[in-house]
Design a protein around this motif. Sequence first.
Motif, short mmCIF file in Angstrom:
data_model
loop_
_atom_site.label_atom_id
_atom_site.label_comp_id
_atom_site.label_asym_id
_atom_site.label_seq_id
_atom_site.Cartn_x
_atom_site.Cartn_y
_atom_site.Cartn_z
N UNK A 1 0.82 -1.21 0.00
CA UNK A 1 0.00 0.00 0.00
C UNK A 1 0.85 1.26 0.00
N UNK A 2 0.19 2.38 -0.22
CA UNK A 2 0.84 3.68 -0.11
C UNK A 2 1.38 3.82 1.32
N UNK A 3 2.61 4.26 1.45
CA UNK A 3 3.25 4.33 2.76
C UNK A 3 2.89 5.62 3.48
N UNK A 4 2.85 6.74 2.79
CA UNK A 4 2.57 8.03 3.41
C UNK A 4 1.46 8.74 2.65
N UNK A 5 0.52 9.30 3.41
CA UNK A 5 -0.60 10.03 2.82
C UNK A 5 -0.68 11.40 3.50
N UNK A 6 -0.59 12.47 2.73
CA UNK A 6 -0.70 13.81 3.32
C UNK A 6 -2.10 14.06 3.88
N UNK A 7 -2.18 14.85 4.94
CA UNK A 7 -3.47 15.22 5.50
C UNK A 7 -4.29 15.93 4.43
N UNK A 8 -5.57 15.57 4.35
CA UNK A 8 -6.45 16.20 3.39
C UNK A 8 -6.40 15.62 2.00
N UNK A 9 -5.53 14.64 1.77
CA UNK A 9 -5.40 14.04 0.44
C UNK A 9 -5.99 12.63 0.45
N UNK A 10 -6.71 12.32 -0.60
CA UNK A 10 -7.30 11.00 -0.71
C UNK A 10 -8.38 10.78 0.34
N UNK A 11 -8.94 9.58 0.35
CA UNK A 11 -10.02 9.26 1.29
C UNK A 11 -9.50 9.23 2.72
N UNK A 12 -8.34 8.60 2.93
CA UNK A 12 -7.78 8.51 4.28
C UNK A 12 -7.35 9.87 4.81
N UNK A 13 -6.66 10.64 3.98
CA UNK A 13 -6.21 11.96 4.40
C UNK A 13 -7.37 12.91 4.69
#
Length: 152
Positions: free
Chosen positions: A66-78
């Motif tokens: 999976x993607x290791x790092x997700x910026x806040x506000x980006x994508x569903x998780x962010x």
Amino acid sequence: MENKAAFYNRLTKQALALIDGESDLIANTSNISALLNMELEEINWVGFYFLKEEQLVLGPFQGKPACVRIPLGKGVCGTAIAENKVQRVDDVHQFEGHIVCDSASNSEIVIPFSVKGNLYGVLDVDSPNLSRFDQNDEDGLVSFIEELQKKL
């Protein structure tokens, strides 16, 4: 399948029994993701992301890399962590800013969680089916996380 409320109630009891007496967050979230992967139908990825230094960092999961790092506000998780709000997406391809980690994923539900009263991360569940998650799944998973975060 049993009705969803009963299913999530049973799943919560199983998860609480799995983590009973264990205080290590990584060990507990590892077993929880394995349990969810084993019990939830029609999913292709389930796991945790932890909030670290203004981004989400991959935690224990079951599924393809999976993607290791997700910026806040980006994508569903962010978005879920930035808004501290459940994100239930029937078609991730219609979600503006969706981050593709597995092209087989078509729907997703993300539930933020806290540890010791502090926003700590998200539980992320993906499915290859469109509209896999309904209000009953959301209610069940939110209740599941609410009970587990008391023990994490």
